[in-house]
Design a protein around this motif. Structure first.
Motif, PDB file in Angstrom:
ATOM      1  N   ALA A 134      15.768  44.743 -38.922  1.00 16.19           N
ATOM      2  CA  ALA A 134      16.688  45.745 -38.396  1.00 16.19           C
ATOM      3  C   ALA A 134      16.244  46.276 -37.036  1.00 16.19           C
ATOM      4  O   ALA A 134      17.065  46.700 -36.230  1.00 16.19           O
ATOM      5  N   PRO A 136      15.178  46.741 -33.228  1.00 19.69           N
ATOM      6  CA  PRO A 136      15.456  46.002 -31.981  1.00 19.69           C
ATOM      7  C   PRO A 136      14.153  45.385 -31.499  1.00 19.69           C
ATOM      8  O   PRO A 136      13.316  46.068 -30.930  1.00 19.69           O
TER       9      PRO A 136
ATOM     10  N   LEU B 213      23.139  47.376 -35.060  1.00 16.62           N
ATOM     11  CA  LEU B 213      21.906  46.649 -34.721  1.00 16.62           C
ATOM     12  C   LEU B 213      21.910  46.245 -33.246  1.00 16.62           C
ATOM     13  O   LEU B 213      20.922  46.438 -32.536  1.00 16.62           O
ATOM     14  N   TYR B 214      23.059  45.699 -32.791  1.00 15.24           N
ATOM     15  CA  TYR B 214      23.158  45.344 -31.372  1.00 15.24           C
ATOM     16  C   TYR B 214      23.051  46.589 -30.505  1.00 15.24           C
ATOM     17  O   TYR B 214      22.481  46.555 -29.411  1.00 15.24           O
ATOM     18  N   LEU B 216      21.330  49.290 -31.084  1.00 13.80           N
ATOM     19  CA  LEU B 216      19.926  49.685 -30.933  1.00 13.80           C
ATOM     20  C   LEU B 216      19.220  48.799 -29.915  1.00 13.80           C
ATOM     21  O   LEU B 216      18.433  49.284 -29.091  1.00 13.80           O
ATOM     22  N   LEU B 217      19.524  47.488 -29.971  1.00 21.68           N
ATOM     23  CA  LEU B 217      18.995  46.580 -28.954  1.00 21.68           C
ATOM     24  C   LEU B 217      19.409  47.054 -27.563  1.00 21.68           C
ATOM     25  O   LEU B 217      18.603  47.130 -26.640  1.00 21.68           O
TER      26      LEU B 217
END
Lengths: 282, 277
Positions: A134, A136, B213-214, B216-217
């Motif tokens: 989960a 990054p 999730l993306y 957070l990236l």
């Protein structure tokens, strides 16, 4: 079940509509587009948006330096090619991506199979893996640079770390959600662990594994760009970064669009592989 | 269960096949899973600490559990912990909020009107598949270096999965349900409200999960590149000064946040999807 379905229309519409009222209601119609219609509409959409973009840029409604334009993208692509920057960048990015993906798939699928099959191993590693999945994972880049320096080793680790978890988790999920009846049948035939894995669990897990690889490919491409931004601006990512700094946004778009095209081709290829491997189902 | 367990040894005596170790899969209880999970975590942390203390791995690079605790203490004492967490939370909440508010309605429209979908399909699939932070220089050129630009970047990264999943969920409506609704003279709006949307909930939630999730990236990338702020900035500066413990604290906070968010989303999905049973 049958009684409820016959009563619902009456309750939702309160009273059954008379014919005239029924004709006034625009009842839903089923639109089924044929393959050609979809393609024609798609091409039309592509051309129209590009035409609009070009028009807005040419008439100065949007700033061409910032938003670029289709024409600018095309000339930038040509210029980069003629300067001999495009092909080496592609080669370097391609090598990085292929090497890292090969490592990721080679590591993640066997590990995922073990974790999916042995529920105790799964339970032991679960917490760690779900945080890692989960998180990054780009946040770990400084650590990776501290460990492996600024070279291709670092870049490969960054891409692998981005691509491994989705492949691993999906493989594990695919293997562990084996059909109970299949499992019992296989036991009746005295199948060993290896038999079961080879003939039941793996073929059944193909769609999930491929979905994992697809996610892995997308995350891997993200990892490639991040790695090339951070670790010695090389390849397409480096090209994008440097062009951005000199405000050559046409070149940025050349890089971004070629990565997008590569992603589309790769996912389409995976779909073809999946269809082939999953043929036993029919 | 017991009959099967007694059956296999009898087979072993009679047949050459009996030597085979028949496939068996452990079914763990909830308690066993929890216990093993805690043991696994303990073992991992212990191993890490031992390797670091005995110098088998360089604690300067890999840090150690004790180093992480010390880093938390250090960050807390120097008031470096809550500021970044707050700034990152704000960025994440605003951007993912915008991405959801735009992504779900647009996704519904695209899933519903097949012609619209076909029209935009090439761009959308390109945009979805592309590693979207390749557009980072463009975003900076458009919005400069500031909060707006960070929000724009995170939205760009988080929006497509939400949008595409919503569209897929709405468009893959059950044929029988559709016909039933038609027989009941349902209009477009009826069908959308009572059939398509409830049926699409799992797909939409899966899209939002991916979006988170993306997102957070995207937050980390935005904070690395667009003015080093928040947790991403903290990780970046800690990495440069080789305080890897601090960097790991940041990464762990993000990982835990991701787990909490996806866990919450699973609860929400169960609640919204209760009609299925």
């Amino acid at each position: 079940m049958t009684t409820t379905s016959t009563t619902t229309p009456q309750t939702t519409l309160r009273r059954w509509p008379r014919r005239s009222q029924a004709q006034q209601r625009s009842v839903v119609k089923e639109v089924q587009l044929s393959r050609t219609e979809r393609i024609v509409l798609g091409v039309a959409g592509l051309l129209l948006t590009m035409g609009l973009w070009q028009m807005l840029a040419s008439t100065g409604q949007i700033d061409q330096v910032i938003y670029s334009s289709p024409w600018d993208v095309a000339t930038s692509g040509k210029r980069l090619y003629e300067q001999g920057k495009l092909v080496p960048a592609f080669r370097s990015t391609g090598t990085l991506f292929l090497v890292s993906m090969a490592i990721s798939i080679g590591v993640a699928i066997p590990l995922g199979m073990i974790i999916g099959w042995y529920s105790r191993v799964d339970a032991l590693l679960d917490r760690f893996l779900s945080v890692f999945y989960a998180m990054p994972r780009i946040a770990l880049i400084p650590l990776i640079i501290a460990y492996a320096g600024l070279g291709s080793k670092s870049r490969i680790i960054i891409v692998c770390i981005s691509a491994i978890p989705p492949i691993l988790i999906n493989t594990a999920a695919g293997v562990s959600t084996i059909d109970r009846d299949h499992l019992r049948l296989a036991r009746c035939y005295l199948a060993t662990n290896v038999d079961l894995l080879r003939t039941v669990a793996l073929p059944g897990a193909i769609p999930t594994v491929i979905a994992g690889i697809r996610q892995g490919v997308l995350f891997g491409l993200l990892g490639v760009v991040a790695a090339e931004y951070f670790v010695g601006t090389t390849g397409i990512g480096g090209l994008i970064f440097l062009s951005g700094q000199t405000l050559h946004n046409g070149e940025v778009l050349v890089g971004a669009l070629s990565l997008g095209l590569a992603a589309i081709i790769l996912t389409a290829g995976l779909r073809a592989i999946e269809n082939r491997l999953d043929r036993w189902r029919t | 269960m017991t009959s099967r367990a007694t059956a296999s040894p009898r087979v072993r005596g009679r047949w050459p096949l009996g030597r085979r170790r028949i496939a068996r899969r452990a079914q763990l209880s909830r308690f066993e899973r929890e216990a093993l999970g805690i043991i696994g975590l303990g073992l991992l942390l212990g191993l890490w600490q031992i390797l670091a203390s005995t110098g088998h791995i360089n604690p300067l690079i890999f840090s150690s559990p004790r180093g992480i605790v010390q880093s938390i203490q250090y960050l807390y004492d120097n008031h470096k912990l809550f500021g970044p967490v707050w700034s990152t939370t704000k960025l994440f909440a605003v951007s993912v909020g915008i991405a959801i508010v735009i992504g779900i309605p647009v996704g519904i429209a695209l899933g519903w009107y097949k012609r619209l979908n076909a029209f935009f399909d090439p761009w959308l699939s390109m945009f979805y598949a592309m590693p979207r932070f390749a557009l980072l220089p463009l975003v900076i050129a458009i919005a400069g270096i500031g909060f707006t630009s960070r929000v724009l970047l995170v939205c760009t990264i988080a929006l497509p999965p939400i949008l595409i999943n919503t569209a897929t969920g709405v468009s893959t409506i059950d044929r029988d349900h559709f016909r039933l609704a038609r027989s009941c003279l349902a209009t477009n709006v009826d069908l959308l409200r009572t059939v398509a949307l409830p049926g699409a909930i799992p797909t939409i939630v899966a899209g939002v999960r991916q979006g988170i999730l993306y997102g957070l990236l995207g937050v980390v990338v935005a904070e690395y590149f667009v003015g080093t702020t928040g947790i991403g900035g903290m990780i970046f500066t800690s990495g440069i000064t080789l305080r890897n413990g601090d960097a790991l604290v940041g990464a762990l906070i993000l990982g835990l946040a991701a787990i909490v968010l996806t866990g919450g989303l699973r609860k929400l999905e169960k609640r919204l999807d209760r009609w299925r049973v």
